[in-house]
Write an enzyme that holds these catalytic residues in place. Structure first.
Site, PDB file in Angstrom:
ATOM      1  N   THR A   1       6.784  -5.064 -13.129  1.00  0.00           N
ATOM      2  CA  THR A   1       5.585  -5.378 -13.806  1.00  0.00           C
ATOM      3  C   THR A   1       4.486  -4.479 -13.070  1.00  0.00           C
ATOM      4  O   THR A   1       4.046  -5.010 -12.153  1.00  0.00           O
ATOM      5  CB  THR A   1       5.123  -6.637 -13.914  1.00  0.00           C
ATOM      6  OG1 THR A   1       6.138  -7.434 -14.547  1.00  0.00           O
ATOM      7  CG2 THR A   1       3.799  -7.127 -14.621  1.00  0.00           C
TER       8      THR A   1
ATOM      9  N   LYS B   1       3.506  -7.710 -21.531  1.00  0.00           N
ATOM     10  CA  LYS B   1       3.969  -8.671 -20.303  1.00  0.00           C
ATOM     11  C   LYS B   1       2.695  -8.948 -19.593  1.00  0.00           C
ATOM     12  O   LYS B   1       2.802 -10.396 -19.073  1.00  0.00           O
ATOM     13  CB  LYS B   1       4.947  -7.628 -19.265  1.00  0.00           C
ATOM     14  CG  LYS B   1       5.009  -8.255 -17.999  1.00  0.00           C
ATOM     15  CD  LYS B   1       6.083  -9.444 -18.359  1.00  0.00           C
ATOM     16  CE  LYS B   1       6.349 -10.440 -16.956  1.00  0.00           C
ATOM     17  NZ  LYS B   1       7.122  -9.529 -16.048  1.00  0.00           N
TER      18      LYS B   1
ATOM     19  N   LYS C   1      -0.210 -10.660  -8.023  1.00  0.00           N
ATOM     20  CA  LYS C   1      -0.084  -9.293  -8.427  1.00  0.00           C
ATOM     21  C   LYS C   1      -0.290  -8.952  -9.799  1.00  0.00           C
ATOM     22  O   LYS C   1      -1.144  -8.066 -10.253  1.00  0.00           O
ATOM     23  CB  LYS C   1       1.176  -8.633  -7.868  1.00  0.00           C
ATOM     24  CG  LYS C   1       1.277  -6.949  -8.119  1.00  0.00           C
ATOM     25  CD  LYS C   1       2.066  -6.732  -9.567  1.00  0.00           C
ATOM     26  CE  LYS C   1       3.790  -7.234  -9.228  1.00  0.00           C
ATOM     27  NZ  LYS C   1       4.452  -6.822 -10.547  1.00  0.00           N
TER      28      LYS C   1
END
Length: 295
Positions: A100, A175, A243
């Site tokens: 990701t 995502k 993150k």
């Protein structure tokens, strides 16, 4: 499916079981990890995958290269760094990145790879270590449609719900939306379990009953039992969700209109800093510690 030589770079919590699934389907696969002494790598070798000592060994004969890494700098280093993929991969090979890294990061990498005649697809996954082990991951894919059709049979091995989302970066965009949902599901889960305790209700009852109704979710079914059992081992680490939330905020101009994102980030950060910052390495279900609750 033509059994092309494939490579898998990044054998962590997600990458190792994904590599095992490929190997167990009798695909010729060479795998590489930056740290070669991880105990679980024995399971990767036992599955039939060949673990090599360098990126060069992994990719020089591969037509499809899978990567599953941490953050944008990690992906860029493995692809473009000294000894990286671009120095050894064949022209027209394809990199499929399960990491990701956000839509902006994916587009920048794809553009740079074009000058090396290497194709790129962003294919972030959801489903945690459970999905990786069971081959039931949700995979959100961005890139050229023809490239998607080429890699789809391989994705079917590690995923159950595979969606072509559009041009490069589109998988990452979806995502990021997924991570907002996952983060806020955790807030709701922690507060529901806390409320159950306040009312002297067995929290297991919440899992059993609410999982069958409109409030049911993957988090409630899979992570609530871990909270109740005080199991904070990571299927997905807090450092990684932080993150991801950072990447989410990078594409939002009016972040003040997203109070839920800010709240989830605050709670995860609170837990991350506990125990001399070792909270970063715990699973996202450890958010419950921000509420001071034990089950």
């Amino acid at each position: 499916m033509v059994e092309n030589q494939i490579a898998f770079l990044g054998l962590g919590v997600m990458g190792a079981p994904m590599t095992i699934n490929f190997a167990q389907h009798n695909l010729p696969i060479k795998a590489w990890n930056r740290t070669g002494d991880r105990p679980w790598l024995q399971n990767v070798t036992a599955s039939g995958a060949t673990i090599v000592n360098s990126i060069q060994e992994a990719v020089e004969s591969a037509s499809i290269i899978f990567t599953c890494l941490g953050d944008i700098p990690d992906v860029e280093e493995v692809i473009f760094g000294n000894g990286g993929i671009i120095h050894h991969a064949s022209p027209h090979s394809i990199i499929v990145d399960f990491s990701t890294i956000g839509s902006q990061g994916a587009r920048a990498i794809a553009l740079k790879l074009k000058t090396h005649q290497i194709r790129f697809m962003d294919a972030p996954v959801s489903g945690g270590d459970i999905g990786a082990k069971n081959g039931t991951l949700t995979i959100m894919v961005g890139g050229e449609k023809a490239d998607f059709e080429e890699i789809k049979p391989y994705l079917d091995i590690v995923g159950k719900n595979i969606t072509y989302c559009g041009e490069v970066g589109s998988g990452q965009a979806v995502k990021l939306c997924n991570q907002v949902l996952a983060s806020l599901h955790m807030v709701a889960l922690c507060e529901a379990l806390q409320l159950a305790k306040t009312q002297n209700i067995d929290p297991n009852l919440i899992v059993d009953v609410c999982s069958t109704g409109a409030a049911g979710s993957w988090a409630l079914t899979n992570l609530a039992p871990k909270i109740i059992n005080q199991d904070y081992q990571p299927g997905f680490m807090i450092k990684h969700i932080l993150k991801d939330l950072r990447l989410v905020k990078e594409v939002i101009e009016d972040i003040e209109n997203y109070p839920g994102i800010n709240l989830a980030q605050q709670l995860f950060q609170q837990v991350a800093h506990q125990n001399n910052d070792n909270g970063y390495l715990e699973g996202t279900q450890a958010m419950i510690k921000a509420y001071g609750e034990k089950f």
